[in-house]
Design a protein around this motif. Sequence first.
Motif, PDB file in Angstrom:
ATOM      1  N   GLU A 133       0.857  -1.183   0.000  1.00  0.00           N
ATOM      2  CA  GLU A 133       0.000   0.000   0.000  1.00  0.00           C
ATOM      3  C   GLU A 133       0.893   1.233   0.000  1.00  0.00           C
ATOM      4  O   GLU A 133       1.982   1.235   0.577  1.00  0.00           O
ATOM      5  CB  GLU A 133      -0.901   0.012   1.228  1.00  0.00           C
ATOM      6  N   TYR A 134       0.442   2.281  -0.690  1.00  0.00           N
ATOM      7  CA  TYR A 134       1.163   3.552  -0.645  1.00  0.00           C
ATOM      8  C   TYR A 134       1.152   4.102   0.791  1.00  0.00           C
ATOM      9  O   TYR A 134       0.255   3.809   1.582  1.00  0.00           O
ATOM     10  CB  TYR A 134       0.499   4.575  -1.564  1.00  0.00           C
ATOM     11  N   TYR A 135       2.184   4.910   1.091  1.00  0.00           N
ATOM     12  CA  TYR A 135       2.249   5.528   2.427  1.00  0.00           C
ATOM     13  C   TYR A 135       2.710   6.985   2.295  1.00  0.00           C
ATOM     14  O   TYR A 135       3.732   7.242   1.651  1.00  0.00           O
ATOM     15  CB  TYR A 135       3.223   4.767   3.326  1.00  0.00           C
ATOM     16  N   PRO A 136       1.970   7.914   2.892  1.00  0.00           N
ATOM     17  CA  PRO A 136       0.674   7.719   3.543  1.00  0.00           C
ATOM     18  C   PRO A 136      -0.440   7.619   2.504  1.00  0.00           C
ATOM     19  O   PRO A 136      -0.303   8.152   1.403  1.00  0.00           O
ATOM     20  CB  PRO A 136       0.535   8.977   4.393  1.00  0.00           C
ATOM     21  N   MET A 137      -1.549   6.955   2.888  1.00  0.00           N
ATOM     22  CA  MET A 137      -2.657   6.782   1.968  1.00  0.00           C
ATOM     23  C   MET A 137      -3.943   6.468   2.738  1.00  0.00           C
ATOM     24  O   MET A 137      -4.036   5.420   3.392  1.00  0.00           O
ATOM     25  CB  MET A 137      -2.365   5.645   0.980  1.00  0.00           C
ATOM     26  N   PRO A 138      -4.933   7.358   2.687  1.00  0.00           N
ATOM     27  CA  PRO A 138      -6.219   7.059   3.331  1.00  0.00           C
ATOM     28  C   PRO A 138      -6.909   5.880   2.619  1.00  0.00           C
ATOM     29  O   PRO A 138      -6.834   5.753   1.398  1.00  0.00           O
ATOM     30  CB  PRO A 138      -7.031   8.345   3.139  1.00  0.00           C
ATOM     31  N   LYS A 139      -7.577   5.037   3.379  1.00  0.00           N
ATOM     32  CA  LYS A 139      -8.234   3.863   2.801  1.00  0.00           C
ATOM     33  C   LYS A 139      -9.322   4.258   1.804  1.00  0.00           C
ATOM     34  O   LYS A 139      -9.547   3.556   0.823  1.00  0.00           O
ATOM     35  CB  LYS A 139      -8.848   3.009   3.913  1.00  0.00           C
ATOM     36  N   GLU A 140      -9.998   5.372   2.055  1.00  0.00           N
ATOM     37  CA  GLU A 140     -11.128   5.755   1.209  1.00  0.00           C
ATOM     38  C   GLU A 140     -10.697   6.396  -0.111  1.00  0.00           C
ATOM     39  O   GLU A 140     -11.517   6.592  -1.020  1.00  0.00           O
ATOM     40  CB  GLU A 140     -12.065   6.711   1.943  1.00  0.00           C
ATOM     41  N   SER A 141      -9.424   6.726  -0.279  1.00  0.00           N
ATOM     42  CA  SER A 141      -8.949   7.328  -1.529  1.00  0.00           C
ATOM     43  C   SER A 141      -9.073   6.325  -2.661  1.00  0.00           C
ATOM     44  O   SER A 141      -8.750   5.146  -2.506  1.00  0.00           O
ATOM     45  CB  SER A 141      -7.485   7.757  -1.390  1.00  0.00           C
ATOM     46  N   ASN A 142      -9.525   6.805  -3.830  1.00  0.00           N
ATOM     47  CA  ASN A 142      -9.660   5.871  -4.957  1.00  0.00           C
ATOM     48  C   ASN A 142      -8.314   5.476  -5.548  1.00  0.00           C
ATOM     49  O   ASN A 142      -8.259   4.679  -6.478  1.00  0.00           O
ATOM     50  CB  ASN A 142     -10.587   6.427  -6.047  1.00  0.00           C
ATOM     51  N   GLN A 143      -7.220   6.024  -4.998  1.00  0.00           N
ATOM     52  CA  GLN A 143      -5.883   5.586  -5.409  1.00  0.00           C
ATOM     53  C   GLN A 143      -5.302   4.558  -4.442  1.00  0.00           C
ATOM     54  O   GLN A 143      -4.220   4.020  -4.690  1.00  0.00           O
ATOM     55  CB  GLN A 143      -4.940   6.795  -5.483  1.00  0.00           C
ATOM     56  N   SER A 144      -6.011   4.283  -3.364  1.00  0.00           N
ATOM     57  CA  SER A 144      -5.495   3.323  -2.389  1.00  0.00           C
ATOM     58  C   SER A 144      -5.735   1.899  -2.864  1.00  0.00           C
ATOM     59  O   SER A 144      -6.683   1.613  -3.601  1.00  0.00           O
ATOM     60  CB  SER A 144      -6.166   3.531  -1.026  1.00  0.00           C
ATOM     61  N   TYR A 145      -4.870   0.996  -2.427  1.00  0.00           N
ATOM     62  CA  TYR A 145      -5.048  -0.411  -2.781  1.00  0.00           C
ATOM     63  C   TYR A 145      -6.187  -1.035  -1.968  1.00  0.00           C
ATOM     64  O   TYR A 145      -6.775  -2.039  -2.390  1.00  0.00           O
ATOM     65  CB  TYR A 145      -3.738  -1.166  -2.585  1.00  0.00           C
ATOM     66  N   HIS A 146      -6.510  -0.441  -0.840  1.00  0.00           N
ATOM     67  CA  HIS A 146      -7.693  -0.847  -0.088  1.00  0.00           C
ATOM     68  C   HIS A 146      -8.939  -0.628  -0.950  1.00  0.00           C
ATOM     69  O   HIS A 146      -9.801  -1.519  -1.080  1.00  0.00           O
ATOM     70  CB  HIS A 146      -7.783  -0.030   1.211  1.00  0.00           C
ATOM     71  N   TYR A 147      -9.042   0.543  -1.554  1.00  0.00           N
ATOM     72  CA  TYR A 147     -10.157   0.858  -2.449  1.00  0.00           C
ATOM     73  C   TYR A 147     -10.163  -0.079  -3.655  1.00  0.00           C
ATOM     74  O   TYR A 147     -11.203  -0.617  -4.037  1.00  0.00           O
ATOM     75  CB  TYR A 147     -10.040   2.318  -2.899  1.00  0.00           C
ATOM     76  N   PHE A 148      -8.991  -0.282  -4.246  1.00  0.00           N
ATOM     77  CA  PHE A 148      -8.858  -1.137  -5.438  1.00  0.00           C
ATOM     78  C   PHE A 148      -9.383  -2.544  -5.161  1.00  0.00           C
ATOM     79  O   PHE A 148     -10.163  -3.094  -5.943  1.00  0.00           O
ATOM     80  CB  PHE A 148      -7.386  -1.185  -5.856  1.00  0.00           C
ATOM     81  N   MET A 149      -8.933  -3.144  -4.067  1.00  0.00           N
ATOM     82  CA  MET A 149      -9.305  -4.534  -3.783  1.00  0.00           C
ATOM     83  C   MET A 149     -10.795  -4.675  -3.500  1.00  0.00           C
ATOM     84  O   MET A 149     -11.423  -5.664  -3.915  1.00  0.00           O
ATOM     85  CB  MET A 149      -8.494  -5.070  -2.602  1.00  0.00           C
ATOM     86  N   HIS A 150     -11.377  -3.721  -2.820  1.00  0.00           N
ATOM     87  CA  HIS A 150     -12.816  -3.797  -2.561  1.00  0.00           C
ATOM     88  C   HIS A 150     -13.619  -3.558  -3.837  1.00  0.00           C
ATOM     89  O   HIS A 150     -14.642  -4.206  -4.072  1.00  0.00           O
ATOM     90  CB  HIS A 150     -13.206  -2.799  -1.465  1.00  0.00           C
ATOM     91  N   GLN A 151     -13.125  -2.643  -4.669  1.00  0.00           N
ATOM     92  CA  GLN A 151     -13.817  -2.354  -5.928  1.00  0.00           C
ATOM     93  C   GLN A 151     -13.817  -3.565  -6.852  1.00  0.00           C
ATOM     94  O   GLN A 151     -14.821  -3.879  -7.492  1.00  0.00           O
ATOM     95  CB  GLN A 151     -13.153  -1.157  -6.618  1.00  0.00           C
ATOM     96  N   HIS A 152     -12.681  -4.278  -6.925  1.00  0.00           N
ATOM     97  CA  HIS A 152     -12.539  -5.347  -7.908  1.00  0.00           C
ATOM     98  C   HIS A 152     -12.873  -6.742  -7.377  1.00  0.00           C
ATOM     99  O   HIS A 152     -13.168  -7.635  -8.168  1.00  0.00           O
ATOM    100  CB  HIS A 152     -11.116  -5.344  -8.464  1.00  0.00           C
TER     101      HIS A 152
END
Length: 645
Positions: A98-117
């Motif tokens: 994951e990028y650092y720092p990176m909020p989970k809700e950002s559409n550039q975060s891998y948290h967002y990516f994994m939930h989206q896909h």
Amino acid sequence: MESTFELKRDISYKTAGQFEETRFEKNHNEIFKNSTDASLIVAQEIADLIRSKQAKNKPCALGLATGSSPIKVYQELVRMHKEDSLSFANVVTFNLDEYYPMPKESNQSYHYFMHQHLFNHVDIKPENVNIPDGTVAIEDLNQFCVDYELKIKNAGGLDFQLLGIGRTGHVGFNEPGSHINSGTRIITLDHITKVDASGDFNGIANVPKRAVTMGVSTILRSKRIVLMAWGQNKASIIKRTIQGEISSEVPATFLQNHNNTTFVLDEGAASELTRLETPWLVGECIWTEQLKNKAIVWLCQKTNQSILKLTDRDYNNNGMSDLLAAGSSSYDLNINMFNVLQHTITGWPGGKPKTDDSNRPERSTPTKKRVILFSPHPDDDVISMGGTFAKLIKQGHDVHVVYQTSGNIAVTDDEALKFAEVCNDFVGDNLPGINFQSVIDTINAKTQGQMDSLEVRKLKGLIRRRESFAGVRYIGLKDENVHFLDLPFYETGLVQKKPLGSADIAIVKDIITKIQPHQVFAAGDLADPHGTHEVCLNAIFAAMKELKPEPYMNDCWLWLYRGAWHEWDIHDIDMAVPLSPDEVLTKRQAILCHQSQKDRVMFQGNDSREFWVRAEDRNKNTAKLYDDLGLAEYEAIEAFKRFEY
């Protein structure tokens, strides 16, 4: 230990792969015609592993990757969940980074990516999802990394690790210099990695400088590893990884130490492996005409000679003696290849009227052809074939340019703000659908990773539309022959697009039906880093396949050009269109009409030059290659490959 290797063998990549390993290669790899076929096989292996674990009432620990490479795998897993009852109830996942720092809700975060896909579409338990946290305070990060490693260990280790690969050779975010014994940690991103990510962040200045990543040793402890790579832009690093020596400068080479790793590649990513690039150096070949042509061009470049100067000795000394042993002389081979290349050259891309066309790449009839030039983005037309485009118009053909997407995502906020402020100052009132003051306020208040509003996207699309009109007017096209499709798959407001849909194909079919062309030119450059070219080309393939029974399609030829990323290899070229110095300048000016794409190119990929520079250099290099091979000397050449649909 359970043999996931045997499970992989049961899946049988060989049914879809094409080649066996050679003495040059140090990693097991399988090569597929395209990324879709390969992704289905990888998804099937993952699904079978999940089910085998379920049958034994055991959890299944998956290491997962982000980026463009695994998207089709995740799509297929979601499909299997919805249609084939694949449950993720026993699955525990650990993401690589994951990028650092990176909020989970950002559409550039891998948290967002994994939930989206994936995660939002399957029945995985939220507590079983583990992704490095980009919001942990820096003073707590070391403990977080230790805990992440412990979680993996407590899960029994990773049963399966899915990987992509970066141009630096990184896996996860293990950049050059990473040690084989490295664990989960924070790392500084390489400049090349940040350049590649800059499109996602609206410029390199906004790309985080650091990331949290699993370490090399963490990855190597996985029971099974599959690394996927798609496209010609990955070919160089794949060759270094599979055929090179183990080195921390290319961290992916550490996978040579793992006894259950498979590289799953498409033909583009595998294209520089020795057994594909120069198979005559590996063993006996089946000498097709295309392979002969490829080998002779290679031999010329290896010996620094033109085609007609090659001798028997040159063939014998460079692994090509069996060509001579089959009964051909070097003279026969040389003159045949010379004629093949000579016949690709034409200054009449629409066919030369009232001329014997038996040795020309295009038909002489009909004299005036209806032509569709499909352009995925609003500048690919002039970048890739601006000179040929101008010749077709000048020679009297009925040319239509069709822009498949709006290209709005490639307009920077600064550029859009400039236009909005000018318009707001000039007109005072607002054009229908756009409130310029609202656009200005929205852009000024925009936060990193925030999606553009509909108004902002509309303005950005209009900027590119008007630049397109300016470009094609410069080379002589009438406004009524300019068409904008705005295909739905593209209009997400994000870098990530939707899959190709029936609505996209129907729109492409409609324009083909309306014009009923004799020639179609389309972008065959699949190295576009965000996949838009591939989706646009697949839309054309699907539309033309469905329209094939129509009588007018019997007279329609499909020509593929390549864009700003790569050119066709000489042996693959079916039509080479020479450009004069004046035509090169005309093409340059047409490209420069796309002002929003100058100076700060958002999606430049691995080439920092502006599009007009790289296009010009590429065209001049193709002309030089022809010249070096003994053909006529030209200022520049645009190249095309005919495709049988």
